[in-house]
Design a protein around this motif. Structure first.
Motif, short mmCIF file in Angstrom:
data_model
loop_
_atom_site.label_atom_id
_atom_site.label_comp_id
_atom_site.label_asym_id
_atom_site.label_seq_id
_atom_site.Cartn_x
_atom_site.Cartn_y
_atom_site.Cartn_z
N GLY A 20 21.20 40.04 19.31
CA GLY A 20 20.19 40.02 20.36
C GLY A 20 18.95 39.24 19.96
N GLU A 21 18.50 39.43 18.74
CA GLU A 21 17.32 38.71 18.26
C GLU A 21 17.58 37.20 18.22
OE1 GLU A 21 16.30 40.43 14.52
OE2 GLU A 21 15.20 42.11 15.43
N ALA A 22 18.77 36.82 17.73
CA ALA A 22 19.11 35.40 17.68
C ALA A 22 19.18 34.80 19.09
CB ALA A 22 20.45 35.21 16.96
N ALA A 23 19.72 35.57 20.03
CA ALA A 23 19.80 35.09 21.41
C ALA A 23 18.42 34.93 22.02
CB ALA A 23 20.63 36.06 22.25
N ARG A 24 17.52 35.86 21.75
CA ARG A 24 16.17 35.77 22.30
C ARG A 24 15.45 34.54 21.76
NH1 ARG A 24 14.72 37.27 26.75
NH2 ARG A 24 15.00 39.52 26.51
N ARG A 25 15.61 34.24 20.48
CA ARG A 25 14.99 33.03 19.92
C ARG A 25 15.60 31.78 20.53
NH1 ARG A 25 15.52 36.10 15.09
NH2 ARG A 25 17.43 34.95 14.57
N ALA A 26 16.92 31.78 20.68
CA ALA A 26 17.58 30.61 21.27
C ALA A 26 17.16 30.41 22.72
CB ALA A 26 19.10 30.78 21.17
N ALA A 27 16.99 31.52 23.45
CA ALA A 27 16.61 31.41 24.86
C ALA A 27 15.28 30.70 25.02
CB ALA A 27 16.55 32.80 25.49
N ALA A 28 14.33 30.99 24.12
CA ALA A 28 13.03 30.34 24.21
C ALA A 28 13.17 28.83 24.00
CB ALA A 28 12.09 30.94 23.17
N GLU A 29 14.08 28.45 23.10
CA GLU A 29 14.26 27.02 22.82
C GLU A 29 15.01 26.33 23.96
OE1 GLU A 29 16.01 24.20 19.21
OE2 GLU A 29 15.61 26.34 18.85
N VAL A 30 16.04 26.97 24.47
CA VAL A 30 16.83 26.37 25.54
C VAL A 30 16.01 26.25 26.82
CG1 VAL A 30 18.86 26.67 27.02
CG2 VAL A 30 19.02 27.15 24.58
N ALA A 31 15.11 27.21 27.05
CA ALA A 31 14.27 27.16 28.25
C ALA A 31 13.39 25.92 28.26
CB ALA A 31 13.41 28.42 28.33
N ARG A 32 13.07 25.40 27.07
CA ARG A 32 12.22 24.20 26.96
C ARG A 32 13.03 22.90 27.00
NH1 ARG A 32 9.94 27.42 22.74
NH2 ARG A 32 11.07 26.18 21.20
N ALA A 33 14.34 23.01 26.89
CA ALA A 33 15.18 21.81 26.80
C ALA A 33 15.10 20.99 28.09
CB ALA A 33 16.63 22.20 26.52
N ASP A 34 15.08 19.68 27.94
CA ASP A 34 15.04 18.85 29.15
C ASP A 34 16.44 18.66 29.71
OD1 ASP A 34 16.29 16.81 27.65
OD2 ASP A 34 14.39 15.82 27.19
N THR A 35 16.50 18.14 30.92
CA THR A 35 17.78 17.98 31.61
C THR A 35 18.73 17.07 30.84
OG1 THR A 35 16.65 18.30 33.73
CG2 THR A 35 18.84 17.32 33.80
N ALA A 36 18.21 16.02 30.24
CA ALA A 36 19.06 15.06 29.52
C ALA A 36 19.79 15.75 28.37
CB ALA A 36 18.23 13.89 29.01
N ALA A 37 19.08 16.59 27.63
CA ALA A 37 19.70 17.29 26.50
C ALA A 37 20.78 18.25 26.99
CB ALA A 37 18.63 18.04 25.70
N LYS A 38 20.48 18.97 28.06
CA LYS A 38 21.47 19.92 28.57
C LYS A 38 22.71 19.19 29.10
CE LYS A 38 18.32 22.14 31.13
NZ LYS A 38 17.67 23.17 32.00
N ASN A 39 22.49 18.07 29.77
CA ASN A 39 23.63 17.32 30.29
C ASN A 39 24.47 16.69 29.18
OD1 ASN A 39 22.98 17.98 32.90
ND2 ASN A 39 22.02 16.02 33.39
#
Length: 427
Positions: A20-39
């Motif tokens: 859960g802690e690892a997921a919460r940290r990752a969520a903060a980073e993924v929330a900042r990711a731009d569309t190009a990185a996600k695509n």
């Protein structure tokens, strides 16, 4: 990245807390990711799934063989089995997500107020999503892709019967995340079949924002009963097709056949056919011949059995049963009103369809049937995210709050109010 294992911790509780802690940290980073990185991540995931198709099928074959050795039922094995077409559908779903608009950060309903401020809403990620599922390995790819595009982290707890398949798919997912420079902990598979892990996941309010159960009724009921985290769910798929007095017979036969026999296990398969008395004697003989030729067991009301004597007598319980098998209940009704009343009484608010050429009847059905997907002149089998153009789906929701029907990208975001000002103060 070193994968966390339950054996590295003193207890399942400690392991799940670390996940859960690892997921919460990752969520903060993924929330900042731009569309190009996600695509880029999605494109790489899709390519890896296509490239590793043989390996995925081999891993799945081991899972299927083990399930057959345990003598698990045919519907379960159908959901567990990957085929080349299933693997291509997973990859295509991820590819479609690339083309979909990124919902994160989208501002809507902006309006100026008399004070001079501007008020609107912004779509933002939910955060961390926990998904508990049983025998559907494709959920691993669908969930990873949708959660990523919507800016969320996801914790996946699949059934032990699909462990090899899920791990093989997750390897493709992690390849995509690495290519885009995103944390692999954005997608984590719980590496234990211990039921205690589910209990911790669905009660972890500190780290998990939403739970999505994908599985049998007993699993979903348990999660709905015990969860402290909000749940997006549906319990049953008791879906109906109503053939109206003004239906086109050829169209009705094609739709009603497909809605039942295209696949028996999915939650959007028709379980009860309703036929208006004015068309029953025309439509039931050719349609029921198709069903009987395909090995479908028919259970009907007294009037339906008068037309098709080969039917067994339907019980009260049949009208509310999700068979997920080649069994169909058939009732002859007197009117559109009676059809709507039947659906309201026995349905599960999942998916219901009318076949009619009468515009007024079609519009009444759309307005008055209180289901998450309501259709006119189309098979109930279309009620899923891929067919709705969502790229894929995280699941079907019969909830009335937040998300309803197939849950795609928008259902994996929430909204917050935003206010834009230029120095205004309230007087």
């Amino acid at each position: 990245m070193k994968t966390m294992k339950p054996s590295d911790f003193d207890s399942i509780a400690a392991y799940m807390n670390a996940v859960g802690e690892a997921a919460r940290r990752a969520a903060a980073e993924v929330a900042r990711a731009d569309t190009a990185a996600k695509n880029l991540a999605l494109t790489t995931m899709a390519a890896a799934i296509r490239r590793q198709a043989a390996e995925l099928l081999a891993a799945n074959a081991q899972d299927v063989e083990a399930a057959r050795n345990k003598q698990l039922d045919a519907a379960f094995i159908d959901r567990l089995t990957l085929k080349p077409s299933t693997i291509e559908a997973m990859a295509e779903g991820l590819t479609q997500m690339v083309a979909l608009p990124d919902p994160v950060g989208v501002i809507t309903e902006m309006a100026s107020r008399p004070s001079g401020i501007k008020v609107g809403k912004m779509h933002v990620p939910l955060g961390v999503i926990g998904i508990v599922y049983e025998a559907r390995p494709n959920v691993t790819a669908d969930a990873a892709g949708l959660c990523l595009k919507a800016g969320n982290a996801v914790i996946l707890r699949g059934g032990s019967e699909a462990l090899r398949s899920n791990q093989a798919i997750a390897a493709c997912v992690h390849e995509g995340l690495r290519a885009a420079g995103l944390p692999e902990t954005m997608v984590q598979i719980v590496a234990t079949s211990d039921r205690e892990a589910v209990g911790h996941l669905i009660c972890d309010e500190a780290h998990v924002d939403v739970i999505v159960p994908r599985g049998g009724k007993s699993l979903i009921e348990r999660i709905a009963r015990e969860a402290k985290v909000p749940v997006i769910k549906h319990l049953d798929g008791v879906c109906h097709v109503y053939i109206d007095a003004d239906a086109d017979p050829e169209k009705a036969i094609r739709i009603a056949d497909n809605a039942k026999t295209q696949r028996y296990a999915p939650c959007n398969t028709m379980e009860t056919l309703l036929a208006h008395r004015a068309i029953a004697e025309t439509i039931l003989p050719p349609l029921c011949k198709i069903y009987l030729d395909k090995g479908v067991e028919l259970r009907g009301c007294e009037r339906a059995r008068a037309v098709i004597p080969a039917m067994r007598e339907a019980t009260e319980e049949d009208w509310r049963t999700e068979y997920m098998a080649p069994i169909l209940s058939i009732r002859v009704v007197d009117s559109l009103d009676q059809a709507i009343e039947h659906i309201a009484r026995y349905g599960s608010q999942h998916t219901d369809a009318i076949v009619t050429e009468n515009y007024t009847a079609a519009m009444r059905f759309l307005r008055e049937v209180d289901s998450s997907s309501v259709m006119v002149n189309a098979s109930t089998r279309f009620a899923d995210g891929f067919e709705f153009g969502l790229g894929a789906e995280i699941g079907i929701s019969t909830n009335k709050l937040h998300a309803r029907g197939p849950v795609g990208l928008e259902g994996l975001t929430t909204q917050k109010w935003i206010v834009l000002g230029s120095g205004q103060i309230r007087t």
